[in-house]
Design an enzyme around this catalytic site. Structure first.
Site, PDB file in Angstrom:
ATOM      1  N   LYS A  42       0.801  -1.204   0.000  1.00 48.44           N
ATOM      2  CA  LYS A  42       0.000   0.000   0.000  1.00 48.44           C
ATOM      3  C   LYS A  42       0.838   1.260   0.000  1.00 48.44           C
ATOM      4  CE  LYS A  42      -3.308  -2.465   2.916  1.00 48.44           C
ATOM      5  NZ  LYS A  42      -3.744  -2.658   4.301  1.00 48.44           N
ATOM      6  N   GLY A  43       2.090   1.118   0.391  1.00 49.59           N
ATOM      7  CA  GLY A  43       2.949   2.270   0.689  1.00 49.59           C
ATOM      8  C   GLY A  43       3.050   3.333  -0.385  1.00 49.59           C
ATOM      9  N   GLU A  98       7.588   2.886  -5.864  1.00 43.43           N
ATOM     10  CA  GLU A  98       7.687   2.366  -4.494  1.00 43.43           C
ATOM     11  C   GLU A  98       7.844   3.512  -3.512  1.00 43.43           C
ATOM     12  OE1 GLU A  98       7.196   0.332  -2.332  1.00 43.43           O
ATOM     13  OE2 GLU A  98       8.449  -1.446  -2.368  1.00 43.43           O
ATOM     14  N   ASP A  99       7.393   3.273  -2.286  1.00 41.74           N
ATOM     15  CA  ASP A  99       7.585   4.277  -1.245  1.00 41.74           C
ATOM     16  C   ASP A  99       9.046   4.377  -0.830  1.00 41.74           C
ATOM     17  OD1 ASP A  99       7.556   1.732  -0.111  1.00 41.74           O
ATOM     18  OD2 ASP A  99       6.029   2.184   1.389  1.00 41.74           O
ATOM     19  N   ASP A 102      14.741  -0.310   0.571  1.00 39.57           N
ATOM     20  CA  ASP A 102      15.440  -0.588   1.832  1.00 39.57           C
ATOM     21  C   ASP A 102      16.463  -1.688   1.586  1.00 39.57           C
ATOM     22  OD1 ASP A 102      15.660  -2.018   4.531  1.00 39.57           O
ATOM     23  OD2 ASP A 102      14.526  -0.266   5.135  1.00 39.57           O
ATOM     24  N   PHE A 151      13.484   4.339  10.921  1.00 43.29           N
ATOM     25  CA  PHE A 151      12.196   3.834  10.479  1.00 43.29           C
ATOM     26  C   PHE A 151      11.265   5.017  10.298  1.00 43.29           C
ATOM     27  CE2 PHE A 151       8.016   1.916  10.569  1.00 43.29           C
ATOM     28  CZ  PHE A 151       8.207   0.893   9.647  1.00 43.29           C
ATOM     29  N   ASP A 158       3.970   3.384   6.781  1.00 47.76           N
ATOM     30  CA  ASP A 158       3.164   3.110   7.971  1.00 47.76           C
ATOM     31  C   ASP A 158       3.951   2.452   9.081  1.00 47.76           C
ATOM     32  OD1 ASP A 158       3.390   0.587   6.426  1.00 47.76           O
ATOM     33  OD2 ASP A 158       2.137  -0.181   8.050  1.00 47.76           O
ATOM     34  N   ARG A 164       0.061   6.560   7.533  1.00 45.12           N
ATOM     35  CA  ARG A 164       0.258   6.732   6.089  1.00 45.12           C
ATOM     36  C   ARG A 164      -0.246   8.090   5.620  1.00 45.12           C
ATOM     37  NH1 ARG A 164       1.415   1.629   3.991  1.00 45.12           N
ATOM     38  NH2 ARG A 164       0.331  -0.138   4.932  1.00 45.12           N
TER      39      ARG A 164
END
Ligand code: XMP
Ligand code: MG
Length: 178
Positions: A42-43, A98-99, A102, A151, A158, A164
Site C-alpha cells: 500500500k505504501g 515504491e515508497d 530498503d 524507520f 506506515d 500513512r
C-alpha cells in the site's frame, strides 16, 4: 497522530517540490511513450497519486500488492505477490513506483518478475532510498531522497498500518513501539 512524531525528516514542502521535479523528469524521459506506472501497495499510493498528477504525458496506472513487513519494522526477507497486475505489460514501458527502497529484496524480486513478462523496459522510481541497508545490489532509476537508516512513517509509509496519511515523513517516538 502528530503528537506521536519524534522528528520530521522531510517536510510536506520538500516532498511536493521533489515529486514535482520527478514528474517533470519522467514526463521528459517518457515523452511519446505512454508509460505504465505500477504502484506497489500500500505504501506507494500517495506518492503515485502525486507523481502521476505532476506528469503531463499520457500514462496508465496499475497496482500490485506484495507481502512485506507485517506489523514489524524489519523485513522478513520473503517476497510474495498477493495482488497480481490487472493488465498485460508486454511491450509496455513500466515504471515501478515504491515508497522506499530498503534491503532491495522487494524490488529485486519484482523487477525480475516483471522483466519476464516481456515489457519494453522496467525502471524503478522510489521516493526514499536507504542505501546503507541494501542486501542486494539494486539501484533505483529515479529517487526522491536518500535517507539514513531510521524507520519512517508518513506519506504512505506506515507503522502497523497507521500514519500513512501524514503529509510529511518523520520518525516515531520510541514509546510508540512499546
Ligand atoms: P525492501 O527491504 O524489500 O523493503 O527494500 C521495501 C519495503 O519495506 C518497507 N519499509 C518501510 N516501511 N518505513 C515503512 O513504513 C520504513 O522506514 C521502511 N523501510 C522499509 C516498505 O513497505 C517498502 O516497500
Ligand atoms: Mg511497501
Amino acid at each position: 497522530m502528530k503528537n506521536d512524531i519524534e522528528k520530521i525528516f522531510f517536510t510536506e514542502e520538500m516532498i511536493q517540490n521533489r515529486v514535482r521535479e520527478l514528474g517533470r523528469i519522467l514526463s521528459a524521459d517518457y515523452e511519446g511513450k505512454v508509460p505504465l506506472l505500477v504502484g506497489v501497495l500500500k505504501g506507494s499510493f500517495i506518492f503515485l497519486a502525486d507523481l502521476a498528477r505532476y506528469m503531463d504525458i499520457l500514462c496508465d496506472i496499475e497496482f500490485m500488492t506484495v507481502s512485506s513487513y507485517g506489523a514489524g519494522t524489519k523485513t522478513s526477507g520473503e517476497v510474495k505477490i498477493t495482488k497480481a497486475l490487472g493488465s498485460v505489460i508486454e511491450n509496455r514501458h513500466v515504471i515501478v513506483v515504491e515508497d522506499i527502497l530498503d534491503s532491495g529484496l522487494t524490488l529485486e524480486y519484482l523487477k525480475k518478475y516483471l522483466s519476464e513478462l516481456n515489457p519494453a523496459s522496467v525502471k524503478i522510481c522510489a521516493f526514499l532510498d536507504k542505501p546503507s541497508r541494501r542486501q542486494v545490489p539494486i539501484i533505483a532509476d529515479y529517487v526522491g531522497y536518500e535517507c539514513t537508516d531510521a524507520f519512517y512513517v508518513g506519506y504512505g509509509l506506515d507503522y502497523a498500518g497507521h500514519y500513512r496519511n501524514l503529509p510529511f515523513i518523520g520518525s516515531l517516538k520510541p514509546e510508540i513501539y512499546s
